[in-house]
Scaffold this motif. Structure first.
Motif, short mmCIF file in Angstrom:
data_model
loop_
_atom_site.label_atom_id
_atom_site.label_comp_id
_atom_site.label_asym_id
_atom_site.label_seq_id
_atom_site.Cartn_x
_atom_site.Cartn_y
_atom_site.Cartn_z
N ALA B 273 0.88 -1.19 -0.02
CA ALA B 273 0.33 0.12 0.47
C ALA B 273 0.93 0.99 -0.04
O ALA B 273 1.07 2.32 -0.11
N GLY B 274 1.84 0.98 0.46
CA GLY B 274 2.86 2.36 0.74
C GLY B 274 3.24 2.94 -0.15
O GLY B 274 3.63 3.96 -0.81
N ILE B 275 4.55 1.37 -1.25
CA ILE B 275 4.64 1.41 -2.32
C ILE B 275 3.75 2.69 -3.23
O ILE B 275 4.30 3.07 -4.08
N VAL B 276 2.84 1.81 -3.19
CA VAL B 276 1.60 2.11 -4.19
C VAL B 276 1.03 4.09 -4.14
O VAL B 276 1.01 4.93 -5.05
N VAL B 277 1.33 4.07 -3.31
CA VAL B 277 1.04 5.55 -2.47
C VAL B 277 2.34 6.68 -3.18
O VAL B 277 2.15 7.88 -3.82
N ARG B 278 2.95 5.67 -3.17
CA ARG B 278 4.56 6.23 -3.26
C ARG B 278 5.04 6.42 -4.92
O ARG B 278 5.08 7.76 -5.45
N LEU B 279 4.31 5.84 -5.31
CA LEU B 279 4.08 6.00 -7.25
C LEU B 279 3.21 6.47 -7.24
O LEU B 279 3.14 7.13 -8.31
N GLN B 280 2.35 7.35 -6.54
CA GLN B 280 1.09 7.51 -6.88
C GLN B 280 1.35 9.14 -6.57
O GLN B 280 1.27 10.16 -8.37
#
Ligand SMILES: Nc1ncnc2c1ncn2[C@@H]1O[C@H](COP(=O)(O)OP(=O)(O)O)[C@@H](O)[C@H]1O
Ligand SMILES: [Mg+2]
Lengths: 256, 291
Positions: B273-280
């Motif tokens: 979830a954190g990786i997705v947020v960072r990518l976003q």
């Protein structure tokens, strides 16, 4: 005048260190009491004993005439106490306004079953907005608590404590970290809240503000109470001046 | 639809759905409320054994499942009560003790099949496909329940406790009671997962609910992003299927999941979830710059 809070012969020993050594005082309904003394005098420990964070070695705490010494922290808070801590502890995963709104929801969080079927934050957000305005940090409402200055976090602590609608507000150095304008404004706010009937115990190092807003002082030194009474009289006492200010000094800020 | 899936596919899907329930149930305790548990598989085992023993004695599958959830929940409260007395590091050890206690008791009890386990017990007469659909629906129900809890004032209270329980207390929160609520919900749902698991396989043994399985579930929660419902769901599916596809991972499960746990905590503490947020954020910043 009725006594709302009483500290009775409180002693707190940490390991071998006696932090509080037989302190007694009581606070009347509607009073604004300044609790002062040099660093390490035991002020914070007294406040933490009142809320139950610290277990006293002996002595008692009475709220509205009832002993609360054995009660867990949350039950004392729900009897009308609120604490603004010296070391700020915002919830890091909540924004500034969410911190205050969460506290304002104390009626919804009193019972887990009730909290599970409650979703509305409208009232709490409105109340939080009001309180942030009162302590003048509205512009930081949606900020992350990790990204705001200490002065804002100190006032967030105060707003969050007020959100509990306390009968007795305990403030542990709320003005530290604020510039002098901010300190005077918050001092005024505290005085006004007290004027509206809120009982306040204020620990503060900024003696200028303490003398300006507190009619009564209790002075601690080395865990003992060395003064208690009207602010001017207490400050004129030679023992207090010697222990606290250093002989004859009279600056507006106390030496630590 | 029924013809498109062979028996093996269906068993994979059922297993993944059960593990989604397991991971989301631990996420209630560890993700929402901040309480680590290294023994969550034991509660799955309690649900599995309760429901199997009852079905051997002629009790209906649904009743047996409910009984398994209840017993797992009651044990959850007992473990929760001990957790109130200890801080994080010790809670890890206490909960780890639960899995060894569980396997110790099972392997000494002849009516639980001791080390041989239990097999040949009756299954519900739904058929493979219907059973698979049921587990999927239950997994979705647990997801929705998680979302519901997260959005409620209970969810906010859990969050405050996970963040800083001392401060939660100062705001009048009965931290102990909320922790117990998290434990009872999380462990009874683990009991549900256990009963579902038991009735889609032919044998249960204590080792199916041991330390490795507990670490596996924890690594799903951490890999998905502690607290993130979508992340944990995806992680549960991926990490369930990976070892089935890769013989190597299957053979070195503890190494794989333990290593994954370590790497995620070290390098990506907010998980998928954190990786997705960072990518976003990265993408949005890009488009923001150019547009
Ligand atoms: N948790 C603790 N453990 C050990 N000693 C403590 C603890 N809290 C306070 N003390 C000691 O107790 C004394 C009083 O501290 P404190 O109440 O914080 O004073 P003040 O708030 O007046 O500056 C100090 O000597 C401090 O070092
Ligand atoms: Mg202090």
């Amino acid at each position: 005048m009725t006594t709302v809070l009483e500290v009775r012969d409180l002693r707190v020993v940490f390991g071998g260190v006696t932090a509080v050594d037989g302190v007694s005082f009581s606070v009347d309904d509607g009073q604004l009491l300044g609790l002062i003394g040099p660093n390490g005098a035991g002020k914070t420990t007294v406040m933490r004993s009142i809320t139950g964070i610290v277990r006293p070695t002996s002595g008692n705490i009475l709220l509205d005439g009832q002993r609360v010494t054995g009660l867990p922290i949350h039950r004392r808070m729900r009897r009308g106490l609120a604490l603004s801590q010296q070391l700020v502890r915002p919830f890091r995963e909540m924004s500034v306004i969410e911190n205050v709104a969460f506290a304002a929801g104390y009626r919804k969080t009193g019972n887990p079953l009730k909290s599970l079927v409650t979703f509305d934050w409208t009232q709490e957000r409105a109340r939080a907005t009001e309180l942030l305005a009162m302590v003048e940090i509205s512009s930081y409402a949606d900020a992350d608590t990790g990204s705001v200055p200490l002065g804002v976090l100190k006032r967030l602590e105060v707003a969050r404590a007020l959100a509990l609608d306390p009968k007795v507000l305990l403030l542990d150095e709320p003005l530290a970290g604020l510039n002098s304008n901010e300190a005077v404004t918050l001092g005024d706010t505290i005085k006004r809240l007290n004027g509206d009937g809120l009982t306040v115990v204020l620990i503060e190092h900024n003696l200028g503000e303490v003398m300006r807003i507190c009619p009564r002082l209790v002075v601690l030194d080395n865990g003992r109470k060395i003064g208690d009474g009207p602010a001017q009289e207490v400050m004129a006492d030679p023992d207090v001046r010697a222990a606290y200010l250093g002989t004859g000094a009279g600056g507006s800020h106390a030496a630590a | 639809m029924e013809d498109l899936l062979n028996a093996y596919d269906m068993s994979l899907i059922r297993t993944a759905a059960v593990m989604v329930i397991m991971a989301l149930s631990l996420n209630l305790i560890t993700g929402f409320c901040g309480q680590i548990s290294l023994g969550h598989a034991a509660f799955m085992g309690v649900g599995a054994y309760t429901s199997v023993v009852l079905s051997i004695n002629g009790v209906d599958f649904i009743l047996g499942t409910l009984a398994g959830m209840a017993l797992a929940g009651i044990l959850g409260i007992l473990v929760g009560l001990t957790s109130l007395r200890v801080r994080h590091d010790f809670l890890a050890i206490t909960t780890m003790g639960i899995v060894f206690l569980f396997s110790g008791i099972v392997e000494q009890s002849s009516f639980l099949g001791d080390t041989d386990g239990l097999s040949g017990y009756p299954h519900p007469a739904y058929g493979d496909f219907a059973y698979m659909v049921m587990t999927i629906l239950l997994a979705i129900a647990v997801m929705l329940l998680s979302i519901y809890i997260r959005r409620s004032w209970m969810g906010a209270t859990f969050k405050s406790i996970g963040d800083d329980e001392d401060t939660a207390r100062i705001l009048g929160i009965d931290v102990s009671l909320y922790k117990l609520a998290a434990f009872v919900m999380g462990t009874s749902l683990a009991g549900l997962a256990g009963s579902l698991y038991a009735h889609q396989t032919t044998i249960i043994q204590a080792e199916n609910f041991g330390f490795i399985e507990s670490i596996t579930v924890l690594s799903m929660v951490v890999f998905g992003g502690v607290g993130s419902i979508a992340g944990v769901t995806v992680a549960a599916i991926v990490l369930t299927l990976l070892p089935l596809w890769s013989q190597f991972i299957g053979d070195y499960k503890l190494l794989f999941y333990g290593g994954l746990l370590f790497l995620m905590m070290r390098f990506a503490p907010y998980g998928l979830a954190g990786i997705v947020v960072r990518l976003q954020r990265l993408v949005f910043r890009r488009t923001g710059d150019t547009g």
